[in-house]
Design a protein around this motif. Structure first.
Motif, PDB file in Angstrom:
ATOM      1  N   UNK A  67      16.568  10.800   0.692  1.00 40.54           N
ATOM      2  CA  UNK A  67      15.510  10.017   0.588  1.00 40.54           C
ATOM      3  C   UNK A  67      16.044   8.854  -0.212  1.00 40.54           C
ATOM      4  N   UNK A  68      16.432   9.344  -1.478  1.00 45.37           N
ATOM      5  CA  UNK A  68      16.465   8.490  -2.555  1.00 45.37           C
ATOM      6  C   UNK A  68      18.230   7.475  -2.620  1.00 45.37           C
ATOM      7  N   UNK A  69      18.864   7.910  -2.121  1.00 42.98           N
ATOM      8  CA  UNK A  69      19.943   7.107  -1.295  1.00 42.98           C
ATOM      9  C   UNK A  69      19.653   6.059  -0.111  1.00 42.98           C
ATOM     10  N   UNK A  70      18.458   6.790   0.486  1.00 42.59           N
ATOM     11  CA  UNK A  70      18.149   5.979   1.617  1.00 42.59           C
ATOM     12  C   UNK A  70      17.056   4.738   0.391  1.00 42.59           C
ATOM     13  N   UNK A  71      16.436   5.203  -0.039  1.00 48.00           N
ATOM     14  CA  UNK A  71      15.420   4.045  -0.894  1.00 48.00           C
ATOM     15  C   UNK A  71      16.326   2.747  -2.036  1.00 48.00           C
ATOM     16  N   UNK A  72      17.758   3.530  -2.716  1.00 44.58           N
ATOM     17  CA  UNK A  72      18.496   2.580  -3.042  1.00 44.58           C
ATOM     18  C   UNK A  72      19.197   1.587  -2.631  1.00 44.58           C
ATOM     19  N   UNK A  73      19.692   2.160  -1.008  1.00 46.05           N
ATOM     20  CA  UNK A  73      19.727   1.733  -0.094  1.00 46.05           C
ATOM     21  C   UNK A  73      19.044   0.087   0.495  1.00 46.05           C
ATOM     22  N   UNK A  74      18.115   0.479   0.948  1.00 49.10           N
ATOM     23  CA  UNK A  74      16.994  -0.151   0.873  1.00 49.10           C
ATOM     24  C   UNK A  74      16.736  -1.364  -0.874  1.00 49.10           C
ATOM     25  N   UNK A  75      16.879  -1.363  -1.388  1.00 52.80           N
ATOM     26  CA  UNK A  75      16.135  -1.759  -3.071  1.00 52.80           C
ATOM     27  C   UNK A  75      17.485  -3.192  -3.023  1.00 52.80           C
ATOM     28  N   UNK A  76      19.208  -2.465  -2.519  1.00 54.02           N
ATOM     29  CA  UNK A  76      19.944  -2.772  -3.010  1.00 54.02           C
ATOM     30  C   UNK A  76      20.028  -4.777  -1.562  1.00 54.02           C
ATOM     31  N   UNK A  77      19.817  -4.051  -0.190  1.00 48.58           N
ATOM     32  CA  UNK A  77      20.041  -4.758   0.567  1.00 48.58           C
ATOM     33  C   UNK A  77      18.367  -6.170   0.679  1.00 48.58           C
ATOM     34  N   UNK A  78      17.229  -5.748  -0.191  1.00 44.98           N
ATOM     35  CA  UNK A  78      16.128  -6.466  -0.309  1.00 44.98           C
ATOM     36  C   UNK A  78      16.921  -7.361  -1.743  1.00 44.98           C
ATOM     37  N   UNK A  79      16.311  -7.123  -2.646  1.00 43.32           N
ATOM     38  CA  UNK A  79      17.214  -7.562  -3.306  1.00 43.32           C
ATOM     39  C   UNK A  79      18.638  -8.592  -3.272  1.00 43.32           C
ATOM     40  N   UNK A  80      19.452  -8.323  -2.938  1.00 38.62           N
ATOM     41  CA  UNK A  80      20.544  -9.135  -2.191  1.00 38.62           C
ATOM     42  C   UNK A  80      19.615 -10.455  -0.862  1.00 38.62           C
ATOM     43  N   UNK A  81      18.504  -9.912  -0.741  1.00 37.91           N
ATOM     44  CA  UNK A  81      18.394 -10.870   0.270  1.00 37.91           C
ATOM     45  C   UNK A  81      17.423 -11.869  -0.328  1.00 37.91           C
ATOM     46  N   UNK A  82      16.687 -11.656  -1.784  1.00 39.07           N
ATOM     47  CA  UNK A  82      16.166 -12.843  -2.521  1.00 39.07           C
ATOM     48  C   UNK A  82      17.354 -13.524  -3.153  1.00 39.07           C
ATOM     49  N   UNK A  83      18.360 -12.719  -3.884  1.00 37.60           N
ATOM     50  CA  UNK A  83      19.672 -13.661  -4.077  1.00 37.60           C
ATOM     51  C   UNK A  83      19.757 -14.180  -3.247  1.00 37.60           C
ATOM     52  N   UNK A  84      20.379 -13.846  -1.783  1.00 34.47           N
ATOM     53  CA  UNK A  84      20.702 -15.183  -0.715  1.00 34.47           C
ATOM     54  C   UNK A  84      19.207 -16.575  -0.484  1.00 34.47           C
ATOM     55  N   UNK A  85      17.856 -15.810  -1.229  1.00 40.12           N
ATOM     56  CA  UNK A  85      17.123 -16.527  -0.424  1.00 40.12           C
ATOM     57  C   UNK A  85      17.389 -17.755  -2.111  1.00 40.12           C
ATOM     58  N   UNK A  86      17.717 -17.600  -3.461  1.00 38.02           N
ATOM     59  CA  UNK A  86      17.906 -18.255  -3.934  1.00 38.02           C
ATOM     60  C   UNK A  86      18.983 -18.897  -4.680  1.00 38.02           C
ATOM     61  N   UNK A  87      19.484 -18.753  -3.462  1.00 40.62           N
ATOM     62  CA  UNK A  87      21.071 -18.787  -3.437  1.00 40.62           C
ATOM     63  C   UNK A  87      20.685 -19.934  -2.626  1.00 40.62           C
ATOM     64  N   UNK A  88      20.416 -20.243  -2.090  1.00 39.66           N
ATOM     65  CA  UNK A  88      20.015 -21.259  -0.906  1.00 39.66           C
ATOM     66  C   UNK A  88      19.467 -22.352  -1.711  1.00 39.66           C
ATOM     67  N   UNK A  89      18.773 -21.918  -2.369  1.00 37.87           N
ATOM     68  CA  UNK A  89      18.240 -23.101  -3.363  1.00 37.87           C
ATOM     69  C   UNK A  89      18.815 -23.269  -4.539  1.00 37.87           C
ATOM     70  N   UNK A  90      20.505 -22.617  -4.372  1.00 39.27           N
ATOM     71  CA  UNK A  90      21.015 -23.108  -5.962  1.00 39.27           C
ATOM     72  C   UNK A  90      20.988 -22.397  -7.176  1.00 39.27           C
ATOM     73  N   UNK A  91      20.050 -22.225  -7.734  1.00 45.78           N
ATOM     74  CA  UNK A  91      19.531 -21.078  -8.937  1.00 45.78           C
ATOM     75  C   UNK A  91      19.960 -19.468  -8.633  1.00 45.78           C
ATOM     76  N   UNK A  92      20.147 -19.002  -9.393  1.00 43.48           N
ATOM     77  CA  UNK A  92      19.989 -17.454  -9.826  1.00 43.48           C
ATOM     78  C   UNK A  92      18.781 -16.833  -9.796  1.00 43.48           C
ATOM     79  N   UNK A  93      18.842 -15.498 -10.029  1.00 43.63           N
ATOM     80  CA  UNK A  93      18.054 -14.957  -9.950  1.00 43.63           C
ATOM     81  C   UNK A  93      17.034 -15.034 -11.687  1.00 43.63           C
ATOM     82  N   UNK A  94      18.140 -15.132 -12.682  1.00 44.30           N
ATOM     83  CA  UNK A  94      17.199 -15.224 -14.446  1.00 44.30           C
ATOM     84  C   UNK A  94      16.451 -16.127 -14.361  1.00 44.30           C
TER      85      UNK A  94
END
Length: 278
Positions: free
Chosen positions: A229-256
């Motif tokens: 269960x926790x492994x699946x939750x970790x994978x989901x978090x990684x996938x979704x956070x990568x989505x955030x990074x991809x969206x920001x990268x499209x704006x030419x920005x970093x998460x920070x």
């Protein structure tokens, strides 16, 4: 020395690596304790290859795990304790003994009957092992007579919690409804809240541990592996956070470079996109 498909070739290579004077200095200085962490690591890498569905990696990782078995048995052979054939004999004996419904006369058993028979066989094995230790002049294992005995301390903590609770349940020390466990989770959450309010770090750690322990119990009651269960939750978090990074990268920005509010908005956007896709 050449590569071989025969287990004998692997045993010869391990023997050569452990031969004083001509072997590998690193291999020669190892002992059971120093190799044990590598054994655990290799088992996790096998599980990782399976989780990724990568059969090419799985072949290699199974070889690495087999090497760990060979390494340990070689060191035991050097001490005159046992050798690889003894390990093979031990596991084949155990498999035959534990499956009388396959290799013996206990045929046509239902799953419940197989489970009950398995418990009886393991109890007999435990008694036989205790007698063998006594005959060899070895001390009784700590906690050998307790209900919770036999759960390795080196297991991942969530898995160990699951197994301890499962053993306790065999004598009736258990809730009979998953919703009662959920009530206990609410109680433990309130105690975490109290500990946070007190600022007592030791109490906070203790209450978080209690909360995790009960969450593992909830997973057990619904027949779910808490580690999975926790492994699946970790994978989901990684996938979704990568989505955030991809969206920001499209704006030419970093998460920070984004505010917490922006990150949360993007997080919700990624979640909605996932749900729409499913």
């Amino acid at each position: 020395m050449k590569p071989s498909r025969d287990i004998a070739g692997l045993l010869e290579i391990m023997a050569a690596l452990r031969t004083p004077g001509t072997g590998c200095p690193w291999d020669l200085e190892q002992d059971f304790a120093s190799i044990a962490p590598y054994t655990i690591e290799e088992a996790y890498e096998v599980a990782d290859a399976i989780a990724r569905g990568d059969l090419v990696d799985l072949k290699d990782e199974l070889g690495d795990l087999l090497l760990q078995v060979v390494f340990h048995t070689r060191m035991a052979q050097e001490q005159g304790s046992f050798a690889f054939p003894d390990v093979v004999e031990a596991i084949t004996t155990k498999l035959i003994r534990r499956h009388p419904h396959v290799f013996g006369e206990a045929r046509d058993l239902s799953p419940a009957e197989v489970k009950a028979l398995w418990g009886q066989i393991k109890a007999q094995e435990k008694a036989d092992k205790a007698r063998a230790r006594a005959a060899a002049g070895l001390p009784e294992q700590a906690g050998a007579k307790g209900v919770l005995t036999g759960v390795p301390t080196t297991l991942p903590s969530l898995t160990r919690a699951w197994k301890l609770q499962a053993k306790a349940s065999t004598v009736g020390f258990d809730w009979n409804d998953a919703r009662l466990v959920l009530d206990k989770i609410r109680e433990e959450t309130a105690e975490v809240d109290e500990a946070l309010a007190s600022g007592d770090k030791a109490a906070i750690k203790e209450e978080i541990g209690d909360l995790l322990f009960v969450i593992a119990n909830l997973a057990r009651h619904v027949d779910a592996d808490p580690e999975a269960c926790l492994t699946a939750a970790n994978a989901k978090f990684e996938r979704r956070f990568a989505g955030i990074e991809a969206a920001l990268d499209g704006q030419g920005r970093e998460p920070q470079q984004a505010s917490l509010e922006e990150l949360e908005a993007l997080w919700q956007q990624v979640k909605r996109a996932e749900r729409s896709a499913s």
